[in-house]
Design an enzyme around this catalytic site. Structure first.
Site, PDB file in Angstrom:
ATOM      1  N   LYS A 279      -8.845  88.270  51.098  1.00  0.00           N
ATOM      2  CA  LYS A 279      -9.934  87.279  51.016  1.00  0.00           C
ATOM      3  C   LYS A 279      -9.414  85.897  51.399  1.00  0.00           C
ATOM      4  O   LYS A 279      -8.443  85.413  50.826  1.00  0.00           O
ATOM      5  CB  LYS A 279     -10.493  87.246  49.590  1.00  0.00           C
ATOM      6  CG  LYS A 279     -11.432  86.074  49.301  1.00  0.00           C
ATOM      7  CD  LYS A 279     -11.973  86.096  47.862  1.00  0.00           C
ATOM      8  CE  LYS A 279     -12.762  84.822  47.534  1.00  0.00           C
ATOM      9  NZ  LYS A 279     -13.267  84.796  46.143  1.00  0.00           N
ATOM     10  N   ASP A 284     -14.138  77.310  48.122  1.00  0.00           N
ATOM     11  CA  ASP A 284     -15.251  77.968  47.435  1.00  0.00           C
ATOM     12  C   ASP A 284     -15.935  76.992  46.486  1.00  0.00           C
ATOM     13  O   ASP A 284     -15.503  76.795  45.355  1.00  0.00           O
ATOM     14  CB  ASP A 284     -14.740  79.195  46.657  1.00  0.00           C
ATOM     15  CG  ASP A 284     -15.880  79.935  45.966  1.00  0.00           C
ATOM     16  OD1 ASP A 284     -17.057  79.659  46.297  1.00  0.00           O
ATOM     17  OD2 ASP A 284     -15.589  80.806  45.117  1.00  0.00           O
ATOM     18  N   LYS A 291     -20.673  75.585  41.869  1.00  0.00           N
ATOM     19  CA  LYS A 291     -19.778  75.583  40.708  1.00  0.00           C
ATOM     20  C   LYS A 291     -19.845  74.228  40.006  1.00  0.00           C
ATOM     21  O   LYS A 291     -20.134  73.229  40.648  1.00  0.00           O
ATOM     22  CB  LYS A 291     -18.329  75.803  41.181  1.00  0.00           C
ATOM     23  CG  LYS A 291     -17.985  77.193  41.626  1.00  0.00           C
ATOM     24  CD  LYS A 291     -16.514  77.266  42.009  1.00  0.00           C
ATOM     25  CE  LYS A 291     -16.128  78.654  42.508  1.00  0.00           C
ATOM     26  NZ  LYS A 291     -16.217  79.697  41.472  1.00  0.00           N
ATOM     27  N   ASP A 302      -8.659  79.626  47.256  1.00  0.00           N
ATOM     28  CA  ASP A 302      -9.434  80.870  47.230  1.00  0.00           C
ATOM     29  C   ASP A 302      -9.152  81.713  48.486  1.00  0.00           C
ATOM     30  O   ASP A 302      -9.840  82.701  48.744  1.00  0.00           O
ATOM     31  CB  ASP A 302     -10.925  80.533  47.108  1.00  0.00           C
ATOM     32  CG  ASP A 302     -11.724  81.645  46.448  1.00  0.00           C
ATOM     33  OD1 ASP A 302     -11.110  82.509  45.797  1.00  0.00           O
ATOM     34  OD2 ASP A 302     -12.958  81.651  46.608  1.00  0.00           O
ATOM     35  N   ASP A 361     -22.048  82.406  44.621  1.00  0.00           N
ATOM     36  CA  ASP A 361     -20.659  82.173  44.222  1.00  0.00           C
ATOM     37  C   ASP A 361     -19.866  83.487  44.160  1.00  0.00           C
ATOM     38  O   ASP A 361     -18.643  83.480  44.052  1.00  0.00           O
ATOM     39  CB  ASP A 361     -20.620  81.455  42.868  1.00  0.00           C
ATOM     40  CG  ASP A 361     -19.260  80.842  42.565  1.00  0.00           C
ATOM     41  OD1 ASP A 361     -18.432  80.757  43.506  1.00  0.00           O
ATOM     42  OD2 ASP A 361     -19.022  80.462  41.414  1.00  0.00           O
ATOM     43  N   GLU A 363     -19.059  85.315  46.517  1.00  0.00           N
ATOM     44  CA  GLU A 363     -18.996  85.399  47.975  1.00  0.00           C
ATOM     45  C   GLU A 363     -17.828  86.249  48.472  1.00  0.00           C
ATOM     46  O   GLU A 363     -17.900  86.836  49.550  1.00  0.00           O
ATOM     47  CB  GLU A 363     -18.903  83.990  48.580  1.00  0.00           C
ATOM     48  CG  GLU A 363     -17.488  83.359  48.632  1.00  0.00           C
ATOM     49  CD  GLU A 363     -16.838  83.178  47.269  1.00  0.00           C
ATOM     50  OE1 GLU A 363     -17.578  83.128  46.268  1.00  0.00           O
ATOM     51  OE2 GLU A 363     -15.600  83.105  47.190  1.00  0.00           O
ATOM     52  N   ARG A 365     -16.589  89.146  47.543  1.00  0.00           N
ATOM     53  CA  ARG A 365     -16.913  90.567  47.756  1.00  0.00           C
ATOM     54  C   ARG A 365     -17.777  90.758  48.991  1.00  0.00           C
ATOM     55  O   ARG A 365     -17.702  91.787  49.663  1.00  0.00           O
ATOM     56  CB  ARG A 365     -17.573  91.139  46.493  1.00  0.00           C
ATOM     57  CG  ARG A 365     -18.862  90.494  46.116  1.00  0.00           C
ATOM     58  CD  ARG A 365     -19.251  90.725  44.665  1.00  0.00           C
ATOM     59  NE  ARG A 365     -18.470  89.904  43.737  1.00  0.00           N
ATOM     60  CZ  ARG A 365     -18.626  89.901  42.421  1.00  0.00           C
ATOM     61  NH1 ARG A 365     -19.513  90.697  41.857  1.00  0.00           N
ATOM     62  NH2 ARG A 365     -17.897  89.122  41.650  1.00  0.00           N
TER      63      ARG A 365
HETATM   64  N1  BES Z   1     -13.192  82.368  43.774  1.00  0.00           N
HETATM   65  C1  BES Z   1     -13.914  82.725  42.609  1.00  0.00           C
HETATM   66  C2  BES Z   1     -13.054  83.413  41.562  1.00  0.00           C
HETATM   67  C3  BES Z   1     -11.986  82.587  40.919  1.00  0.00           C
HETATM   68  C4  BES Z   1     -12.223  81.984  39.711  1.00  0.00           C
HETATM   69  C5  BES Z   1     -10.730  82.482  41.480  1.00  0.00           C
HETATM   70  C6  BES Z   1     -11.211  81.267  39.108  1.00  0.00           C
HETATM   71  C7  BES Z   1      -9.732  81.753  40.884  1.00  0.00           C
HETATM   72  C8  BES Z   1      -9.974  81.150  39.678  1.00  0.00           C
HETATM   73  C9  BES Z   1     -15.044  83.688  42.983  1.00  0.00           C
HETATM   74  O1  BES Z   1     -15.574  83.559  44.240  1.00  0.00           O
HETATM   75  C10 BES Z   1     -16.149  83.435  42.018  1.00  0.00           C
HETATM   76  O2  BES Z   1     -16.667  82.346  42.020  1.00  0.00           O
HETATM   77  N2  BES Z   1     -16.463  84.443  41.220  1.00  0.00           N
HETATM   78  C11 BES Z   1     -17.480  84.341  40.241  1.00  0.00           C
HETATM   79  C12 BES Z   1     -18.303  85.593  40.294  1.00  0.00           C
HETATM   80  C13 BES Z   1     -19.563  85.544  39.481  1.00  0.00           C
HETATM   81  C14 BES Z   1     -20.554  84.595  40.108  1.00  0.00           C
HETATM   82  C15 BES Z   1     -20.133  86.923  39.392  1.00  0.00           C
HETATM   83  C16 BES Z   1     -16.802  84.213  38.884  1.00  0.00           C
HETATM   84  O3  BES Z   1     -15.751  84.837  38.679  1.00  0.00           O
HETATM   85  O4  BES Z   1     -17.300  83.471  38.047  1.00  0.00           O
HETATM   86 ZN    ZN Z   2     -14.282  82.776  45.687  1.00  0.00          ZN
HETATM   87 ZN    ZN Z   3     -17.151  82.094  44.350  1.00  0.00          ZN
END
Ligand code: BES
Ligand code: ZN
Ligand code: ZN
Length: 516
Positions: A279, A284, A291, A302, A361, A363, A365
């Site tokens: 990825k 992000d 966020k 990210d 968010d 994104e 996947r």
């Molecule tokens: N890039 C983030 C995940 C992340 C969080 C990486 C903290 C490093 C530190 C990912 O894209 C994300 O935002 N995931 C969300 C998913 C949710 C919306 C289902 C998350 O983990 O909150």
């Molecule tokens: Zn992300």
């Molecule tokens: Zn995200």
């Protein structure tokens, strides 16, 4: 950086600084591993009972020579604690020499000799153990000396690099093993450093196109093939996830394909490769599902999975590991704008599956799904993806282990074994049918988010929908890609987690001719 192997019995001369690993309670190895000029201080340190250095893990002390400067003898002796003899391991060495590497960097010690406990002290290590210990020692030293200071206009220090590194050994019989360990670890440390650099670089300088450019430069330097799909070609290739996530940004998405084909042996471009998917969300923000502001700056990292994959392919090429390896790195920026994807949008993938985007968010996947679909055309031996995928994984495991899931037991077991030698910890989560059920959408085939509970597994269950055609494992490195506090061999910031693990995995598959 010039490496040499020397025998201890020939005496320890030259080299400004000798670094010696010491067990707890100052249990030293042979006298021969202490250079002339330090015996007295060492005896004093031992007799004094002073607490500042007893050889515990994490302890470091510098002793200065009593011999005149005119002689060709080491000027300083750095002792690094390995902890108790009974728990001696490669990872303890990596930690101890990581501390030493960091010290050398800060004090500008460029010419070093390295000594670790010998056969007798550690009850006759097998060749493999000896190899892993030397790999760990050198990786620790080099990774611990890493700093990211290219944005400092006034560099506080002169640019640092090790000049001479001598590995001292008890006997010459294992010369070849140690030479191989040196060759391996200098490459793994170098490419891990590249992965760290990419991750530490801010998003204004590391756009998806810049990441593609960097990959092209590396392809030339290390000798692997590269192809970048962008613009209309993304549409032609039905890269719907990459397009949907990338379309909110002025910096267009890029799908980077790296391929290393070994030149020697029977391996051709038609042999079944191992495929790594990483990825690379260069920033992000969450997109329309924005966020919160706190710590959003960290979302420049990210792309840690992509960086690890790029480092891995470079490493395999540099090491000439006899296995065909492909890296797929979907690179995008996830920003909100008038052209961004909205919650509720539905997209259709190349394999025909439709996905309802309920949260922009989630994104990672979405873009990984394109790459996992693309991977199928290679008829891969195995596909391993790596991604800073979910905050949920960090909640579950903290910062010390990556989440591991997949559809093939043997592949996951192999990853676990390799991770023990590289010190990059992984921990398994289940991927049962119940989780997959949760990902079903009311109006499309699947949705990109389900319950908050079990978020890391839900994300993997989503990916599995695109990885059914081959042996697959998934690493969630959201917690391990970045450290807020310097560790022994992980200075503040990007860790490069996964780079050594994936190189180790490819090498193991090749060495042991594994199929899954
Ligand atoms: N890039 C983030 C995940 C992340 C969080 C990486 C903290 C490093 C530190 C990912 O894209 C994300 O935002 N995931 C969300 C998913 C949710 C919306 C289902 C998350 O983990 O909150
Ligand atoms: Zn992300
Ligand atoms: Zn995200």
């Amino acid at each position: 950086m010039n490496f040499q192997i020397e025998l201890l019995k020939s005496g320890i001369t030259g080299k400004d600084t000798i670094i010696v690993g010491v067990f707890e309670d100052l249990e030293l190895m042979k006298k021969s591993s202490i250079p002339l000029g330090f015996q007295k201080q060492l005896e004093m340190l031992k007799a004094s009972g002073l607490k500042e250095f007893r050889g515990k893990g994490g302890e470091t002390v510098i002793l200065y020579s009593t011999e005149p400067d005119t002689l060709d003898l080491p000027k300083r002796l750095v002792l690094v604690g390995l902890g108790k003899k009974e728990v001696y391991s490669s990872e303890r060495l990596r930690n101890a020499f990581g501390g030493a590497g960091s010290l050398c960097r800060d004090k500008n010690f460029r010419s070093v000799g390295l000594i670790i406990p010998d056969k007798k002290a550690s009850r006759s290590p097998a060749k493999e153990d000896l190899y892993q210990r030397h790999v760990a020692m050198i990786e620790g030293l080099l990774l611990g000396a890493y700093r990211f200071d290219k944005y400092k206009s006034k560099k506080e220090k002169v640019e640092f690099r090790f000049e001479d590194i001598v590995v001292f050994m008890e006997s010459g019989s294992m010369n070849n093993t140690v030479r191989k360990a040196i060759e391996f670890s200098r490459v793994t440390a170098e490419v891990t450093g590249i992965a760290r650099d990419l991750m530490n670089t801010p998003a204004n300088d590391l756009t998806p196109a810049a990441l593609a450019d960097q990959s092209i430069k590396m392809a030339k330097k290390y000798g692997f093939r590269i192809r970048v799909i962008s613009g209309k070609d993304l549409v032609k290739n039905k890269m719907s996830g990459v397009i949907a996530v990338g379309k909110g940004s002025e910096n267009p998405p890029q799908f980077i394909i790296l391929e290393y084909i070994p030149r020697t042996g029977k391996l051709s471009r038609n042999s079944r490769p191992v495929v790594f998917v990483g990825k690379a969300v260069c920033f992000d923000s969450g997109g329309i599902s924005l966020k919160p502001g706190a710590n959003m700056d960290k979302m420049k990292n990210d792309m840690g999975g992509g960086a690890a994959v790029i480092g891995t392919i470079a490493g395999l090429a540099a090491l000439k590991v006899p296995i065909r390896a492909v890296g797929l790195v979907p690179a995008v920026e996830n920003l909100p704008s008038g052209s961004a994807s909205r919650p509720g949008d539905i997209i259709k993938y190349a394999n025909g599956k439709t996905v309802e985007i309920l949260n922009t968010d989630a994104e990672g996947r979405l873009i990984m799904a394109d790459a996992l679909t693309y991977a199928e055309r290679y008829n891969p031996v195995a596909v391993v993806d790596i991604a800073t995928l979910t905050g949920s994984c960090v909640v579950a495991l903290g910062k010390f282990a990556a989440g591991l899931m997949g559809n093939n037991e043997k592949l996951m077991e192999t990853i676990e074994k390799v991770s023990i030698t590289t010190g990059e910890k992984v921990w398994r989560f289940p991927l049962w049918q119940e989780y997959r059920e949760q990902m079903k959408s009311d109006i499309a085939d699947i949705k990109n988010v389900a319950t908050r509970e079990g978020g890391a597994i839900n994300a993997a269950a989503f990916l599995l929908e695109f990885a059914e055609g081959y042996n697959w494992a998934h690493l969630d490195i959201a917690g391990t890609a970045w450290v807020e506090k310097s560790g022994t061999y992980t200075p503040l910031g990007a860790t490069g987690f996964g780079t050594r693990l994936l190189i180790g995995l490819a090498k193991t598959i090749s060495d042991q001719k594994l199929s899954f």
